[in-house]
Design an enzyme around this catalytic site. Sequence first.
Site, PDB file in Angstrom:
ATOM      1  N   GLN A  47       0.668  -1.276  -0.188  1.00 49.16           N
ATOM      2  CA  GLN A  47      -0.042   0.195  -0.003  1.00 49.16           C
ATOM      3  C   GLN A  47       0.834   1.194   0.090  1.00 49.16           C
ATOM      4  OE1 GLN A  47      -3.163   0.270  -0.439  1.00 49.16           O
ATOM      5  NE2 GLN A  47      -3.682  -1.645  -0.346  1.00 49.16           N
ATOM      6  N   HIS A  55      -0.103  -3.817  -9.330  1.00 47.66           N
ATOM      7  CA  HIS A  55      -1.324  -3.303  -9.726  1.00 47.66           C
ATOM      8  C   HIS A  55      -1.879  -2.418  -8.686  1.00 47.66           C
ATOM      9  CE1 HIS A  55      -3.846  -5.433  -6.697  1.00 47.66           C
ATOM     10  NE2 HIS A  55      -2.957  -6.137  -6.437  1.00 47.66           N
ATOM     11  N   THR A  99       9.840 -19.284 -15.450  1.00 48.42           N
ATOM     12  CA  THR A  99      10.033 -18.601 -16.472  1.00 48.42           C
ATOM     13  C   THR A  99       9.350 -17.081 -16.455  1.00 48.42           C
ATOM     14  OG1 THR A  99       9.785 -20.497 -18.104  1.00 48.42           O
ATOM     15  CG2 THR A  99       9.558 -18.131 -18.974  1.00 48.42           C
ATOM     16  N   CYS A 128     -10.090  -8.614  -0.775  1.00 52.25           N
ATOM     17  CA  CYS A 128     -10.072 -10.166  -0.725  1.00 52.25           C
ATOM     18  C   CYS A 128     -11.119 -10.679   0.377  1.00 52.25           C
ATOM     19  CB  CYS A 128      -8.919 -10.693  -0.547  1.00 52.25           C
ATOM     20  SG  CYS A 128      -8.019  -9.833   0.975  1.00 52.25           S
TER      21      CYS A 128
END
Length: 384
Positions: free
Chosen positions: A177, A199, A234, A324
Amino acid sequence: MIYLDHNATTAPSHAVLQAMAQAMAQHWANASSQHAPGQEARRCLAQARQQAAQALGCKPAELVFTSGATESNQLAVRGLLAGAPVGRRRVLFSQVEHSAHLALARSLVAQGVSVGWLPVRPDGALDLRAATELINPEVALVSLMAANNETGVLMPLAEVAALTRQAGALLHTDATQWLGKLPFRFDDCAADAVSFSAHKFHGPKGVGGLLLRQGLAFHSPVPGSQERGRRGGTENLPAIVGLATALSQLGDAGAVNAEARRQATLRDALEQGLAQALPELQVWGQGLARLPGTSYLRVGLLAADTVLQRLARLGVAASSGAACSSGGSQPSHVLSAMGVPREQALAAVRLSLGRDSTADDVNAVLQGLPALLAPLLHEAQACH
């Protein structure tokens, strides 16, 4: 739509989308391959790492790319605990960590790891007196978020870092945050390890980072040749390019501070306007150092879902707390740790502004929300 849920996620910027599309089209090869396309991808990865490291104030070798903060937190705690000296097997978490981090703590307990809890005061600030007693030579690692995702309250990292150094322990912080909202440089940070997620600052989902001081004993729970052996798999090159682009768009400390002041001004206007129109308003964290755009509040005992429905009528997107865990019938674990009564905690609504928030957004809420909530408050008072 008026978007007031920036603590949950942010829209990827146009520059991020462009950079990702170019990387996906031109550098789709595996960066571990030895052929020409693979080496081109490898150079692109190195360039993105350098760009991100410059913005973060770290050495490129200190940056580990991950799938996001949840994985970064897991890597940090498990990897540093595994590298801790014999006799140091205890980990301390604060009671108000993100729910995913608390799930990690429960997992460690199930595996026989000694876990302790740093309490918070009723205002949401960390209880430093308790921390002083709990951080002792048995502790290997303290994991403390930089800023709470619900209340926005900032945690005393420098003070806790001094305690961990004195005890010979390490400090990890979840800066998910903080980063993007307040100035940050790893070379000025008190923590030994830092987690973050792209994000939250207009980068893509599914990519983040873990900063590890050079020289730390770290045994990766996700072994592999990538990321200097610290995180196998990867590399998601387009997402990493998006992360680096988003970091570079934040600007220097002056630019970040200027944006923080702008958001804090909007937040204060929002809270003051609502308080004038709705005397039943309570704001948690008010008066403490907190994130500039975060306002965690309740309007009397009106259920959070009721307030969010009225906001939705105004075209406002908000939440009842962490994305969430919002929408459930259980009160916020953050407010519970603060000792907030259940009926008050179930009324909690989080409005979080961002760099695309405007004074018009705030005015729309102030002009529309009190009129929608006042009749409900009168009805509730009449019932009592």
